[in-house]
Design an enzyme around this catalytic site. Sequence first.
Site, PDB file in Angstrom:
ATOM      1  N   SER A  15       1.471  -1.091   0.112  1.00  0.00           N
ATOM      2  CA  SER A  15       0.091  -0.540   0.116  1.00  0.00           C
ATOM      3  C   SER A  15       0.716   0.946  -0.176  1.00  0.00           C
ATOM      4  CB  SER A  15      -0.868  -0.022   1.145  1.00  0.00           C
ATOM      5  OG  SER A  15      -0.539  -0.451   2.113  1.00  0.00           O
ATOM      6  N   GLU A  17       1.205   6.469   0.538  1.00  0.00           N
ATOM      7  CA  GLU A  17       0.574   6.249   1.433  1.00  0.00           C
ATOM      8  C   GLU A  17       0.990   8.403   0.410  1.00  0.00           C
ATOM      9  OE1 GLU A  17       0.965   7.135   5.995  1.00  0.00           O
ATOM     10  OE2 GLU A  17       1.961   9.262   5.086  1.00  0.00           O
ATOM     11  N   TYR A  49      -3.911  13.043   6.720  1.00  0.00           N
ATOM     12  CA  TYR A  49      -4.910  14.839   6.526  1.00  0.00           C
ATOM     13  C   TYR A  49      -4.167  15.703   7.754  1.00  0.00           C
ATOM     14  CZ  TYR A  49      -9.633  16.682   8.876  1.00  0.00           C
ATOM     15  OH  TYR A  49     -10.380  17.169   8.876  1.00  0.00           O
ATOM     16  N   ALA A  51      -2.683  18.669  10.474  1.00  0.00           N
ATOM     17  CA  ALA A  51      -2.860  19.433  11.928  1.00  0.00           C
ATOM     18  C   ALA A  51      -3.645  19.924  12.017  1.00  0.00           C
ATOM     19  CB  ALA A  51      -1.213  19.090  11.748  1.00  0.00           C
ATOM     20  N   ASP A 109      -1.211  15.282  14.893  1.00  0.00           N
ATOM     21  CA  ASP A 109       0.141  16.411  15.314  1.00  0.00           C
ATOM     22  C   ASP A 109      -1.018  17.518  16.137  1.00  0.00           C
ATOM     23  OD1 ASP A 109       1.735  14.761  14.877  1.00  0.00           O
ATOM     24  OD2 ASP A 109       1.965  15.702  13.038  1.00  0.00           O
ATOM     25  N   GLN A 216      16.467  14.795   5.276  1.00  0.00           N
ATOM     26  CA  GLN A 216      14.127  15.431   5.745  1.00  0.00           C
ATOM     27  C   GLN A 216      14.270  13.996   6.040  1.00  0.00           C
ATOM     28  OE1 GLN A 216      12.673  14.162   1.871  1.00  0.00           O
ATOM     29  NE2 GLN A 216      11.109  15.625   2.285  1.00  0.00           N
ATOM     30  N   PHE A 220      12.476  14.331   9.797  1.00  0.00           N
ATOM     31  CA  PHE A 220      11.050  13.312   9.968  1.00  0.00           C
ATOM     32  C   PHE A 220      11.810  11.992  11.330  1.00  0.00           C
ATOM     33  CE2 PHE A 220       9.658  13.043   4.968  1.00  0.00           C
ATOM     34  CZ  PHE A 220       9.117  14.997   4.928  1.00  0.00           C
ATOM     35  N   HIS A 270       3.933  -1.141   4.121  1.00  0.00           N
ATOM     36  CA  HIS A 270       2.646   0.355   3.502  1.00  0.00           C
ATOM     37  C   HIS A 270       4.077   1.029   3.590  1.00  0.00           C
ATOM     38  CE1 HIS A 270      -0.517   3.366   4.302  1.00  0.00           C
ATOM     39  NE2 HIS A 270       0.273   3.568   4.423  1.00  0.00           N
TER      40      HIS A 270
END
Length: 292
Positions: A15, A17, A49, A51, A109, A216, A220, A270
């Site tokens: 899958s 994202e 989605y 924050a 978040d 980067q 994260f 994923h």
Amino acid sequence: MKIIDKLKNTKISISFEFFPPKTEEAEKTLFETISNLQPLNPTFVSVTYGAGGSTREKTRDIVKKIHEETNLTVMAHLTCIGHSKQEILSILDDYKKIGIENILALRGDMPLNFEKTDIPSDGCKHASELVSLIRENYKDYFCIAVASYPEGHPESSNLEREILYFKKKVEAGADFSITQMFFDNSYFYEFLEKCEKAGINIPIIPGIMPITNFNQIKKFASLCGATIPEEVVQKFEKYADNPEETKKIGIEFATLQCIDLIKHGAKGLHFYTLNKSDATIKIYENIKDYLA
């Protein structure tokens, strides 16, 4: 179709994202990425989605477009922080109306300058409350996924406490989970053992973040508490000024990570794509024989 039903009939799920693009050009790039990844026949794709609901409309629009213009099963991320229960139900009503059956239920978040007093009095403070709200109002219409954290959530004091929070989400009605990214599989295996001892038996899909830009990814990782092994750090820092070599090493590292996960019985992978397809496609090509 509900993702949990697909997982039951899939040996190893793949899958992807995506996140909502901010410009028309970025949206064009996203759908080129989706077009490139679609031939890999993913079990599902998901859309994040922002924050505090900062991408609420954009997330909804991208989810709707994927649902209507492709044959992909799409899951909408939904965070509860900053929303009243009525707002959440309104969002879910809309998703049901357009035919979306899969939701990733998250606390979310904290937005910048957000205070706990900003949480609506009738809102949900935790993801477990959001899962309960969905189940109470929609029964089994939605397949509900939740997040899990093999190294513990940054706000958790220890992994045992994290397992308790995770179990609350499962008991509230979660169908499966996707983990936060990690770069040392031993954390994932230890997490699975603790989950099993705690009686958590839903599918737990490992989240894979290909390292194509090391600075980067370091940022994260620091934000979410993911450990990057020192030998891996040294390897990437050696080629800090060589983007092509960095990408090559990142693909090799993710390939080996995925193969090890598959050999240890992972039920899926994923990929956090960052709306790009090249690295994910190359990793898939490297591991496809292990997926059969």
